[in-house]
Design an enzyme around this catalytic site. Structure first.
Site, mmCIF file in Angstrom:
data_model
loop_
_atom_site.group_PDB
_atom_site.id
_atom_site.type_symbol
_atom_site.label_atom_id
_atom_site.label_comp_id
_atom_site.label_asym_id
_atom_site.label_seq_id
_atom_site.Cartn_x
_atom_site.Cartn_y
_atom_site.Cartn_z
ATOM 1 N N GLY A 163 0.850 -1.187 0.000
ATOM 2 C CA GLY A 163 0.000 0.000 0.000
ATOM 3 C C GLY A 163 0.886 1.237 0.000
ATOM 4 O O GLY A 163 2.072 1.175 0.350
ATOM 5 N N GLU A 218 5.839 -5.353 7.509
ATOM 6 C CA GLU A 218 5.219 -4.346 8.372
ATOM 7 C C GLU A 218 5.954 -4.064 9.686
ATOM 8 O O GLU A 218 5.984 -2.922 10.150
ATOM 9 C CB GLU A 218 3.766 -4.743 8.669
#
Length: 464
Positions: free
Chosen positions: A76, A149
């Site tokens: 993203g 992440e």
């Protein structure tokens, strides 16, 4: 159900391209200069098309791919989110993006028509959400899979709570905490991908899939089987010089180290492995993994580990997963590690080492981790799909056999007395799928023992 999003005037008109090839509908992510990173503009285009095709009798299946040979989708566009998180309004805008992204991911995960993802090139973060819940996930020699992440002060989202714990043993926990990458055929060996073919065959595969015609009476399973058979036509097998990374001693070490419920205990186990392991490769792996974990956000590590444990424990459905992950993501938008991690790793040139807050694992107490999982602070996300939810993937049989499948067979009423015959049975059941023999043989070598009466039995001698 949530309202279908509409394109906005400021959206790039060409960041996603759509095409029709007979019964196939294609989605091409078209931001090659950004490694096809997903943003809200792209999601607002893809969702309405998927809903339209779901109701079309002419659309038989969906194929999603990325433009260029470097990346399917590198994640993203978190840099844009970090830049806007300096104000309350910016945080709300970031939360709105995650809602849109997770609604799209859930729609894909529960889509009623066959959905095929070409994971050709970098497939990370947001790109994982667009692919990993699909029944058909095709890796190539260019695939680079990862959940990075914890490196940027976030957590393994896009349904990571669901798919990572379902990988064999504690491989999912290892991937979640370390951001380790799986390259090429390794994505196939671990079960992240269902198929492995050479990238040069993808265009021919697309054309061949366009020729398929489903009978009106075909069930979902029959459609899947037809597509599976077609993809296998283009398989050239697995590379003989790239055996599974997680096999034998390495596979056992992953479970020994990552079976624990605290990051501190995992690090203790890794230190023991680095000092005492007989296998040189395992010792080197443990040493490197310790260093890697110590570089991650302490808060992200503890949240990610809790995530890997609570989802299976409380049996989150695929719908629960995205709704709970939205709540966790919303709380990370208010946490300093997200902005610091993204800024240091992705915005600053050259990248630098983030300054985490708090900076040490021992400074992250259980109550602060509890806050990420507490219900009620942020509203429950409304989903776009009213499709049947599930607690196990209905299409898991399209990938290589899992360790759980082998265990189930050994614990079944049938008495197996030959490893060779059991391997043969799995090979036949998967219609000669590449890698089945090697995968089942490795599981049996580690997990199978022989009872006094000659029966093969499941063994727990090397841990979970």
């Amino acid at each position: 159900m949530a309202e279908i999003p509409k394109e906005q005037p400021e959206d790039d008109p060409d960041d996603v391209l759509f095409n029709t090839i007979y019964g196939v509908r294609t989605i091409e992510l078209n931001r090659p200069q950004k490694l096809n990173s997903l943003n809200a503009s792209m999601a607002r285009k893809i969702i309405p098309r998927l809903k339209e095709w779901e109701n079309s009798e002419l659309a038989q299946m969906i194929i999603i791919a990325g433009n260029g040979d470097r990346s399917f989708c590198a994640g993203g566009d978190v840099a844009a989110l970090a830049k806007q998180n300096s104000s309350p309004a910016g945080i709300e805008a970031s939360k709105a993006y995650f809602q849109l992204e997770y609604q799209l991911d859930h729609l894909i995960a529960t889509y009623t028509k066959p959905y095929i993802a070409y994971m050709d090139g970098i497939t990370m973060g947001g790109g994982v959400g667009l692919s990993v819940h699909a029944p058909f996930r095709i890796a190539t020699e260019r695939t680079v899979f990862g959940m990075p992440e914890t490196s940027i002060g976030f957590f393994p989202d896009v349904g990571g709570s669901f798919f990572l714990p379902r990988l064999d043993g504690y491989i999912g926990t290892y991937l979640a905490l370390t951001s380790a990458q799986l390259k090429g055929v390794q994505a196939y060996w671990t079960g992240v991908a269902t198929h492995y073919i050479h990238s040069s065959a993808l265009s021919s595969l697309t054309a061949r899939l366009g020729e398929l015609v489903f009978k009106d009476y075909y069930s979902q399973e029959q459609k899947w089987q037809s597509i599976d058979d077609t993809i296998e036509e283009f398989s050239s097998g697995v590379p003989h010089d790239e055996p599974a990374l997680f096999r034998g001693a390495m596979r056992e070490a992953v479970d020994r180290c990552f079976q624990y419920d605290t990051v501190e205990e995992i690090l203790i186990a890794l230190r023991k492995e680095a000092k005492e392991a007989v296998d040189n490769t395992v010792r080197e792996w443990a040493t490197t993994t310790i260093k890697t974990i110590n570089e991650k956000s302490p808060t992200s590590l503890k949240v990610a580990l809790r995530q890997m444990r609570v989802s299976p424990k409380y049996k989150w459905s695929i719908a629960d997963t995205f709704q709970r992950e939205y709540e966790i993501a919303a709380r990370f938008m208010k946490h300093p590690d997200f902005v610091r991690g993204v800024s240091a790793k992705l915005i600053q040139k050259p990248p630098s080492k983030p300054t985490w807050e708090p900076p040490r694992l021992e400074d992250v107490d259980d109550s602060s981790v509890d806050d990420f999982f507490a219900e009620g602070e942020d509203r429950r996300m409304v989903l776009l799909s009213a499709g049947v939810s599930y607690k196990e993937y209905p299409h898991s049989h399209l990938a290589l056999p899992s360790e759980e499948e082998v265990e189930h067979e050994l614990r079944s009423e049938r008495e197996w007395k030959s490893k060779k015959e059991l391997v043969k049975a799995f090979f036949k059941g998967r219609k000669g799928k590449a890698g089945v023999k090697e995968k089942v043989e490795d599981v049996l070598a580690r997990k199978c023992a022989v009872a006094k009466d000659g029966r093969l039995i499941w063994s727990q001698r090397d841990g979970p």
